[in-house]
Design a protein around this motif. Structure first.
Motif, PDB file in Angstrom:
ATOM      1  N   ARG A  92       0.565  -1.227  -0.235  1.00  0.00           N
ATOM      2  CA  ARG A  92       0.142  -0.081   0.062  1.00  0.00           C
ATOM      3  C   ARG A  92       0.957   1.380   0.510  1.00  0.00           C
ATOM      4  NH1 ARG A  92      -4.320   1.860   5.041  1.00  0.00           N
ATOM      5  NH2 ARG A  92      -4.314   3.376   4.269  1.00  0.00           N
ATOM      6  N   ILE A  93       0.331   1.713  -0.870  1.00  0.00           N
ATOM      7  CA  ILE A  93       1.385   3.531  -0.807  1.00  0.00           C
ATOM      8  C   ILE A  93       0.810   4.566   0.272  1.00  0.00           C
ATOM      9  CG2 ILE A  93       2.673   5.027  -2.712  1.00  0.00           C
ATOM     10  CD1 ILE A  93       3.079   2.247  -3.090  1.00  0.00           C
ATOM     11  N   VAL A  94       1.850   5.309   0.928  1.00  0.00           N
ATOM     12  CA  VAL A  94       1.065   5.809   1.652  1.00  0.00           C
ATOM     13  C   VAL A  94       1.571   7.129   1.755  1.00  0.00           C
ATOM     14  CG1 VAL A  94       0.263   4.267   3.292  1.00  0.00           C
ATOM     15  CG2 VAL A  94       2.484   5.333   3.436  1.00  0.00           C
ATOM     16  N   ALA A  95       1.145   8.334   1.830  1.00  0.00           N
ATOM     17  CA  ALA A  95       2.027   9.889   1.884  1.00  0.00           C
ATOM     18  C   ALA A  95       2.729  10.014   3.107  1.00  0.00           C
ATOM     19  CB  ALA A  95       1.182  10.704   1.750  1.00  0.00           C
ATOM     20  N   PRO A  96       3.637  10.267   3.531  1.00  0.00           N
ATOM     21  CA  PRO A  96       4.988  10.757   4.835  1.00  0.00           C
ATOM     22  C   PRO A  96       3.522  10.876   5.412  1.00  0.00           C
ATOM     23  CG  PRO A  96       5.477  11.505   2.339  1.00  0.00           C
ATOM     24  CD  PRO A  96       4.316  11.426   1.881  1.00  0.00           C
ATOM     25  N   GLY A  97       3.978  10.355   6.640  1.00  0.00           N
ATOM     26  CA  GLY A  97       3.406  10.440   7.879  1.00  0.00           C
ATOM     27  C   GLY A  97       1.673  10.299   7.973  1.00  0.00           C
ATOM     28  N   GLU A  98       1.186   9.779   6.254  1.00  0.00           N
ATOM     29  CA  GLU A  98      -0.129   8.801   7.053  1.00  0.00           C
ATOM     30  C   GLU A  98      -0.282   7.398   7.803  1.00  0.00           C
ATOM     31  OE1 GLU A  98      -3.542   7.145   3.548  1.00  0.00           O
ATOM     32  OE2 GLU A  98      -1.025   7.693   2.835  1.00  0.00           O
ATOM     33  N   HIS A  99      -1.021   8.035   8.746  1.00  0.00           N
ATOM     34  CA  HIS A  99      -1.074   6.587   9.998  1.00  0.00           C
ATOM     35  C   HIS A  99      -1.895   5.710   9.331  1.00  0.00           C
ATOM     36  CE1 HIS A  99       0.235   8.340  13.875  1.00  0.00           C
ATOM     37  NE2 HIS A  99       0.574   9.191  12.626  1.00  0.00           N
ATOM     38  N   VAL A 100      -1.169   4.543   9.663  1.00  0.00           N
ATOM     39  CA  VAL A 100      -2.175   2.870   8.951  1.00  0.00           C
ATOM     40  C   VAL A 100      -2.188   2.377  10.453  1.00  0.00           C
ATOM     41  CG1 VAL A 100      -1.636   0.784   7.854  1.00  0.00           C
ATOM     42  CG2 VAL A 100      -1.292   3.041   6.845  1.00  0.00           C
ATOM     43  N   THR A 101      -3.992   2.339  10.527  1.00  0.00           N
ATOM     44  CA  THR A 101      -4.414   1.044  11.935  1.00  0.00           C
ATOM     45  C   THR A 101      -4.398  -0.170  11.292  1.00  0.00           C
ATOM     46  OG1 THR A 101      -5.030   3.636  12.650  1.00  0.00           O
ATOM     47  CG2 THR A 101      -5.688   1.559  13.839  1.00  0.00           C
ATOM     48  N   GLU A 102      -3.814  -0.918  12.541  1.00  0.00           N
ATOM     49  CA  GLU A 102      -4.047  -2.007  12.488  1.00  0.00           C
ATOM     50  C   GLU A 102      -4.888  -2.742  12.998  1.00  0.00           C
ATOM     51  OE1 GLU A 102      -2.952  -6.110  14.186  1.00  0.00           O
ATOM     52  OE2 GLU A 102      -2.599  -4.421  15.396  1.00  0.00           O
ATOM     53  N   PRO A 103      -5.772  -3.779  12.824  1.00  0.00           N
ATOM     54  CA  PRO A 103      -6.844  -4.062  13.726  1.00  0.00           C
ATOM     55  C   PRO A 103      -6.764  -4.155  15.176  1.00  0.00           C
ATOM     56  CG  PRO A 103      -6.742  -5.430  11.554  1.00  0.00           C
ATOM     57  CD  PRO A 103      -5.250  -4.860  11.658  1.00  0.00           C
ATOM     58  N   GLY A 104      -5.428  -4.772  15.099  1.00  0.00           N
ATOM     59  CA  GLY A 104      -5.251  -4.910  16.611  1.00  0.00           C
ATOM     60  C   GLY A 104      -5.041  -3.662  17.664  1.00  0.00           C
ATOM     61  N   GLY A 105      -5.084  -2.377  17.216  1.00  0.00           N
ATOM     62  CA  GLY A 105      -4.816  -1.010  17.372  1.00  0.00           C
ATOM     63  C   GLY A 105      -3.752  -0.301  17.417  1.00  0.00           C
TER      64      GLY A 105
END
Length: 199
Positions: A62-75
């Motif tokens: 997955r390509i993300v922008a700098p600083g973009e938060h990705v949340t994993e199902p466990g939190g």
């Protein structure tokens, strides 16, 4: 006069040929030709022709922008900057950081790092960097003492030569000595992009 009759006959045949598909196409269902035949007349292909196989595309990060938060199902949350990997977990909300520019990682040599963080309730978050491989990273398999896990990948745009993998799991109550045995990152062709062996 004979020439005119011949011309009129040819024109009538041409009109009939042009009108046939239109008439057949507009015939209501249940009357006239069956729907399968209509389809064959209109498209020019048999209605029962087999579908062409759909080419499967290998997954990529997955390509993300700098600083973009990705949340994993466990939190847990992950975000990337040009300097490296940042993350927090439910049990540790203070941001943690793993640099890709401090000289401790050679981005020109294939490698994988791993961080394992567990909770008292038996939830484990695993994550790390992958870097230096040839091709495009596609999948990450993490073999642990509790079984095999399949991680997700995130990268910054522009082919930086590194990315972050992450996955989580709930451990059975009987598993007191959880550990990672090895991690394999594969490319879109199925070859090894990079790996880490710990057993």
């Amino acid at each position: 006069m004979a020439g005119m009759k011949k011309y009129a006959a040819v024109a009538a045949v041409a009109v009939a040929l042009i009108a046939v598909p239109t008439a057949a196409h507009s015939a209501p269902q249940g009357k006239g030709a069956p729907a399968a035949v209509l389809s064959a007349h209109v498209t020019g292909h048999p209605a029962h022709a087999p579908a062409l196989p759909v080419a499967k595309t290998a997954p990529t990060a997955r390509i993300v922008a700098p600083g973009e938060h990705v949340t994993e199902p466990g939190g847990a949350e992950f975000w990337l900057t040009a300097e490296g990997k940042h993350w927090t977990t439910l049990d540790n909300t203070d941001p943690q950081f793993r640099s890709v520019v401090d000289g401790n990682i050679d981005l020109g040599t294939p490698g994988v790092s791993a961080q394992v963080e567990g909770t008292a309730q038996g939830h484990v978050t695993l994550s790390g960097l992958y870097y230096g491989g040839k091709g495009t990273a596609s999948t990450v398999t993490v073999r642990t003492t509790a079984g095999t896990l399949h991680a997700k990948l995130v990268e910054l745009a522009g082919n930086p030569g590194w990315g972050v993998w992450y996955v989580s799991t709930d451990l059975p109550a009987s598993d007191k000595d959880f550990g990672v045995k090895h991690i394999v990152v594969r490319d879109t062709e199925g070859g090894v992009y990079s790996r880490l062996d710990l057993s």
